[in-house]
Design a protein around this motif. Structure first.
Motif, PDB file in Angstrom:
ATOM      1  N   THR A  37       0.777  -1.242   0.244  1.00  0.00           N
ATOM      2  CA  THR A  37       0.269   0.091   0.127  1.00  0.00           C
ATOM      3  C   THR A  37       0.763   1.166   0.093  1.00  0.00           C
ATOM      4  O   THR A  37       1.977   1.003   0.532  1.00  0.00           O
ATOM      5  CB  THR A  37      -0.905  -0.181   1.353  1.00  0.00           C
ATOM      6  N   LYS A  38       0.251   2.330  -0.683  1.00  0.00           N
ATOM      7  CA  LYS A  38       1.107   3.681  -0.499  1.00  0.00           C
ATOM      8  C   LYS A  38       0.373   4.707   0.469  1.00  0.00           C
ATOM      9  O   LYS A  38      -0.706   4.861   0.442  1.00  0.00           O
ATOM     10  CB  LYS A  38       0.935   4.235  -1.936  1.00  0.00           C
ATOM     11  N   PRO A  39       1.385   5.033   1.345  1.00  0.00           N
ATOM     12  CA  PRO A  39       0.683   5.906   2.469  1.00  0.00           C
ATOM     13  C   PRO A  39       0.102   7.236   1.842  1.00  0.00           C
ATOM     14  O   PRO A  39       0.573   7.532   0.728  1.00  0.00           O
ATOM     15  CB  PRO A  39       1.998   6.211   3.181  1.00  0.00           C
ATOM     16  N   GLU A  40      -0.658   7.951   2.470  1.00  0.00           N
ATOM     17  CA  GLU A  40      -1.280   9.147   2.047  1.00  0.00           C
ATOM     18  C   GLU A  40      -0.152  10.088   2.154  1.00  0.00           C
ATOM     19  O   GLU A  40       0.266  10.319   3.211  1.00  0.00           O
ATOM     20  CB  GLU A  40      -2.333   9.488   2.986  1.00  0.00           C
TER      21      GLU A  40
END
Length: 136
Positions: A37-40
């Motif tokens: 997942t990519k962080p905000e």
């Protein structure tokens, strides 16, 4: 997370205190979250907004604001530096601690720059105001 089977109660202490450990399923979920997942990346930072709006303040109030920011940053840096004592890179949280130290160091550098800039701009205005033609 315990209800989802990601954590389990390792031990129970006084006043309902519980120590949890990660389960195999929890470790797999954590690994997936960290690697897939990519962080905000959008961060709303009130300090950055205040820095943007500093030119709206009179010089002395702007200086007071930045000096207060500097005091806060230096105090927090001291707290985090004390946490670093006796830790090494294998300690849990060490990388997050180092990130915080570096962000605070950048904030300190900015505050020192801003104070210097505000003082120099006030000095330049004072010198210019004292010369009849605005020339030095």
């Amino acid at each position: 997370m315990a209800a989802d089977g990601l954590l389990q109660v390792e031990a129970e202490g006084s006043r309902g205190r519980k120590t949890y450990s990660i389960t195999t399923a929890g470790r797999a979920e954590l690994h997936q979250w960290l690697t897939e997942t990519k962080p905000e990346q959008r961060v709303r930072n009130e300090g950055a907004l205040r820095a943007f709006l500093i030119p709206l303040l009179p010089r002395e109030e702007a200086l007071d604001l930045v000096r207060e920011e500097l005091r806060h940053v230096e105090a927090r840096l001291t707290e985090l530096e004390m946490l670093c004592d006796g830790t090494d890179e294998s300690d849990f949280g060490r990388y997050a601690l180092e990130r915080g130290l570096r962000q605070l160091a950048a904030s300190r550098d900015w505050a020192l720059w801003a104070i210097d800039r505000l003082q120099k701009s006030e000095e330049a205005r004072t010198v210019t105001a004292r010369t009849p033609t605005g020339e030095l």
